[in-house]
Design an enzyme around this catalytic site. Structure first.
Site, PDB file in Angstrom:
ATOM      1  N   CYS A 111       7.758  34.457   4.231  1.00  0.00           N
ATOM      2  CA  CYS A 111       6.369  34.027   4.126  1.00  0.00           C
ATOM      3  C   CYS A 111       5.700  34.832   3.027  1.00  0.00           C
ATOM      4  O   CYS A 111       5.919  36.042   2.920  1.00  0.00           O
ATOM      5  CB  CYS A 111       5.660  34.270   5.463  1.00  0.00           C
ATOM      6  N   HIS A 133       6.145  25.934  10.064  1.00  0.00           N
ATOM      7  CA  HIS A 133       5.734  27.247   9.565  1.00  0.00           C
ATOM      8  C   HIS A 133       4.333  27.174   8.951  1.00  0.00           C
ATOM      9  O   HIS A 133       3.457  27.984   9.271  1.00  0.00           O
ATOM     10  CB  HIS A 133       6.751  27.749   8.538  1.00  0.00           C
ATOM     11  N   GLU A 134       4.127  26.183   8.068  1.00  0.00           N
ATOM     12  CA  GLU A 134       2.838  26.102   7.368  1.00  0.00           C
ATOM     13  C   GLU A 134       1.698  25.782   8.332  1.00  0.00           C
ATOM     14  O   GLU A 134       0.608  26.365   8.241  1.00  0.00           O
ATOM     15  CB  GLU A 134       2.890  25.077   6.234  1.00  0.00           C
ATOM     16  N   HIS A 160       0.121  28.551  10.349  1.00  0.00           N
ATOM     17  CA  HIS A 160      -0.911  29.362   9.681  1.00  0.00           C
ATOM     18  C   HIS A 160      -2.312  28.872  10.031  1.00  0.00           C
ATOM     19  O   HIS A 160      -3.265  29.653  10.049  1.00  0.00           O
ATOM     20  CB  HIS A 160      -0.745  29.298   8.156  1.00  0.00           C
TER      21      HIS A 160
END
Ligand code: NI
Length: 177
Positions: free
Chosen positions: A100, A142-143, A146
């Site tokens: 990341c 994953h994105e 955030h």
């Protein structure tokens, strides 16, 4: 258009919940996405989320052509995804290495859903609706994490599977970030 500083783990902003975008196809939204593109390209990332550059909006971009950081990874089409909604299609989880831009120099093994349905909009307000699997599904999860204040180390199940890239992969030329 600008390369923006990327917030790093420890900054409390990364743990906050981002706000939905309410207006599409605006100069502000296009400028944000250009900054995210410039920053992602400069840092050679597979994706970036608006909160990583200090903007509390539910906007992510991602895409992987041939990326030396992920030499064995499937290609992922370049995508701008606003106000995403993710729905796992199966309960099957698969472990894989992640890095990341907010956790530079490190990698960890993270379980992710293998198949997933995602919906959202592009920057013009056109709807996006895809069924994906494998690395594409991993990158989206994953994105979008955030946007909910979740960094991948928070999902590592065995902390022994978390470490410095150059120690984990001493013979690799994976970028040290
Ligand atoms: Ni990230």
């Amino acid at each position: 258009m600008a390369i923006r500083p990327v917030l790093r783990m420890g900054d409390p902003f990364l743990f906050s919940i981002a706000q939905p975008v309410v207006s599409f196809d605006t100069p502000e939204l296009h400028a944000l996405i250009r900054d995210m593109q410039d920053t992602m390209e400069y840092m050679d990332g597979a994706g970036i989320a608006a909160p990583q550059i200090g903007v509390s909006l539910r906007v992510v971009i991602f895409g992987v052509g041939h990326n030396p950081r992920y030499p064995d990874a499937d290609q992922v089409p370049y995508t701008v995804l606003v106000n995403p909604v993710l729905t796992p299609v199966s309960d099957l989880l698969e472990e894989g290495w992640e890095g990341c831009l907010s956790v530079p120099g490190m990698r960890g093994i993270v379980p992710r859903h293998t198949r997933l349905h995602y919906k959202g909009f592009d920057q013009f307000g056109q709807s996006i609706d895809r069924l994906v699997s494998g690395f594409h599904a991993r990158v989206v999860q994953h994105e979008c994490d955030h946007l909910d204040g979740i960094l991948y180390p928070m999902r590592i199940q065995d902390i022994k599977n978390f470490g410095y890239t150059d120690v984990l992969f001493p013979d690799s030329d994976i970028a040290d970030d």
